[in-house]
Design a protein around this motif. Structure first.
Motif, mmCIF file in Angstrom:
data_model
loop_
_atom_site.group_PDB
_atom_site.id
_atom_site.type_symbol
_atom_site.label_atom_id
_atom_site.label_comp_id
_atom_site.label_asym_id
_atom_site.label_seq_id
_atom_site.Cartn_x
_atom_site.Cartn_y
_atom_site.Cartn_z
ATOM 1 N N ASP A 76 -14.010 5.820 -5.125
ATOM 2 C CA ASP A 76 -14.173 4.962 -3.958
ATOM 3 C C ASP A 76 -12.879 4.217 -3.632
ATOM 4 O OD1 ASP A 76 -15.907 3.730 -1.919
ATOM 5 O OD2 ASP A 76 -15.648 1.899 -3.112
ATOM 6 N N LYS A 77 -12.253 3.637 -4.645
ATOM 7 C CA LYS A 77 -11.017 2.871 -4.425
ATOM 8 C C LYS A 77 -9.872 3.759 -3.940
ATOM 9 C CE LYS A 77 -11.982 -0.867 -7.650
ATOM 10 N NZ LYS A 77 -11.577 -1.531 -8.899
ATOM 11 N N ALA A 78 -9.764 4.960 -4.496
ATOM 12 C CA ALA A 78 -8.692 5.872 -4.087
ATOM 13 C C ALA A 78 -8.866 6.290 -2.632
ATOM 14 C CB ALA A 78 -8.662 7.096 -5.002
ATOM 15 N N PHE A 79 -10.088 6.616 -2.247
ATOM 16 C CA PHE A 79 -10.342 7.018 -0.865
ATOM 17 C C PHE A 79 -10.177 5.840 0.093
ATOM 18 C CE2 PHE A 79 -11.875 10.900 -2.666
ATOM 19 C CZ PHE A 79 -11.729 11.837 -1.661
ATOM 20 N N GLU A 80 -10.582 4.663 -0.322
ATOM 21 C CA GLU A 80 -10.419 3.486 0.531
ATOM 22 C C GLU A 80 -8.939 3.212 0.798
ATOM 23 O OE1 GLU A 80 -11.747 -1.202 0.893
ATOM 24 O OE2 GLU A 80 -12.124 -0.145 -0.983
ATOM 25 N N ALA A 81 -8.118 3.306 -0.235
ATOM 26 C CA ALA A 81 -6.675 3.063 -0.070
ATOM 27 C C ALA A 81 -6.035 4.109 0.838
ATOM 28 C CB ALA A 81 -5.986 3.040 -1.437
ATOM 29 N N GLU A 82 -6.371 5.374 0.623
ATOM 30 C CA GLU A 82 -5.820 6.444 1.469
ATOM 31 C C GLU A 82 -6.278 6.265 2.911
ATOM 32 O OE1 GLU A 82 -3.670 9.806 2.573
ATOM 33 O OE2 GLU A 82 -3.672 8.882 0.606
ATOM 34 N N ALA A 83 -7.556 5.960 3.107
ATOM 35 C CA ALA A 83 -8.091 5.784 4.457
ATOM 36 C C ALA A 83 -7.431 4.602 5.163
ATOM 37 C CB ALA A 83 -9.606 5.604 4.403
ATOM 38 N N ASP A 84 -7.170 3.519 4.437
ATOM 39 C CA ASP A 84 -6.517 2.359 5.039
ATOM 40 C C ASP A 84 -5.103 2.713 5.495
ATOM 41 O OD1 ASP A 84 -6.464 -0.576 5.656
ATOM 42 O OD2 ASP A 84 -4.806 -0.487 4.211
ATOM 43 N N ALA A 85 -4.353 3.376 4.638
ATOM 44 C CA ALA A 85 -2.984 3.777 5.004
ATOM 45 C C ALA A 85 -3.002 4.729 6.195
ATOM 46 C CB ALA A 85 -2.288 4.416 3.808
ATOM 47 N N ASP A 86 -3.932 5.667 6.195
ATOM 48 C CA ASP A 86 -4.016 6.635 7.287
ATOM 49 C C ASP A 86 -4.417 5.980 8.601
ATOM 50 O OD1 ASP A 86 -3.308 8.544 5.456
ATOM 51 O OD2 ASP A 86 -5.199 9.643 5.535
ATOM 52 N N TRP A 87 -5.393 5.077 8.561
ATOM 53 C CA TRP A 87 -5.839 4.388 9.763
ATOM 54 C C TRP A 87 -4.697 3.565 10.353
ATOM 55 C CZ3 TRP A 87 -8.541 4.548 13.768
ATOM 56 C CH2 TRP A 87 -9.105 3.455 14.412
ATOM 57 N N ARG A 88 -3.948 2.885 9.497
ATOM 58 C CA ARG A 88 -2.805 2.104 9.973
ATOM 59 C C ARG A 88 -1.728 3.013 10.587
ATOM 60 N NH1 ARG A 88 -2.950 -3.301 7.982
ATOM 61 N NH2 ARG A 88 -4.758 -3.569 6.613
ATOM 62 N N CYS A 89 -1.529 4.180 10.007
ATOM 63 C CA CYS A 89 -0.579 5.152 10.564
ATOM 64 C C CYS A 89 -1.017 5.591 11.958
ATOM 65 C CB CYS A 89 -0.457 6.355 9.633
ATOM 66 S SG CYS A 89 0.538 7.712 10.293
#
Length: 178
Positions: A76-89
């Protein structure tokens, strides 16, 4: 069909050709990259695309989709971090393409605080992703795929919460975004 509809080539669709000062444009470029020149677009819209991730942050060999991961787990934490970085991109790319006063509209898969998401709601006792998992596991059992193939099958996507969508804007998701 999106392009045919926008040009009025689908029966019952008028298209947008006869609307003054409207040009419908689509691009095959990844939404993680620049799609249009700076200050070029008045209105952007995306539907059911923003849940896809650039990278697979964590391969959980017991799940196919991270939405079934235990909240707060490594998956969950790994996907949340990746999703946050991607959304900001994505937001960063769109912000330079929009004209001042332009709008970016987005409809995307999400999850609720109650744990509801596409394929799992209070109205259904079944879980779509649970069914996918059961079917995929049966393929291992009958020899259709190997355990290694099962382990390496994960969906590179995240159904974000409202809070996750609002984080780049400094909000907690309690109000309406702009």
């Amino acid at each position: 069909s999106v392009f045919n509809r926008s040009q009025g080539l689908i029966e019952g669709s008028d298209g947008f050709d006869d609307i003054a000062d409207v040009t419908v444009v689509g691009t095959g470029v990844s939404f993680y990259k620049k799609c249009f020149p700076n200050n070029f677009v008045d209105l952007m819209f995306s539907a059911t695309a923003m849940h896809w991730l650039r990278n697979m942050p964590y391969a959980d060999d017991e799940l196919l989709h991270n939405v079934m991961a235990e909240p707060g787990s490594a998956t969950d934490k790994a996907f949340e971090a990746e999703a946050d970085a991607d959304w900001r991109c994505i937001l960063s790319q769109r912000s330079v393409e929009l004209k001042e006063g332009g709008y970016f509209g987005c409809v995307s898969f999400a999850k609720t605080n109650e744990g509801h998401y596409l394929g799992h709601s209070a109205h259904l006792s079944e879980n779509m992703h649970g069914h996918f998992l059961t079917i995929w596991q049966s393929f291992v059992e009958d020899g259709t795929i190997t355990q290694e193939e099962f382990k390496n099958t994960n969906f590179p996507m995240r159904y974000r919460s409202l809070e996750e969508y609002m984080n780049p804007f400094g909000g907690n998701g309690g109000g309406r975004g702009s």
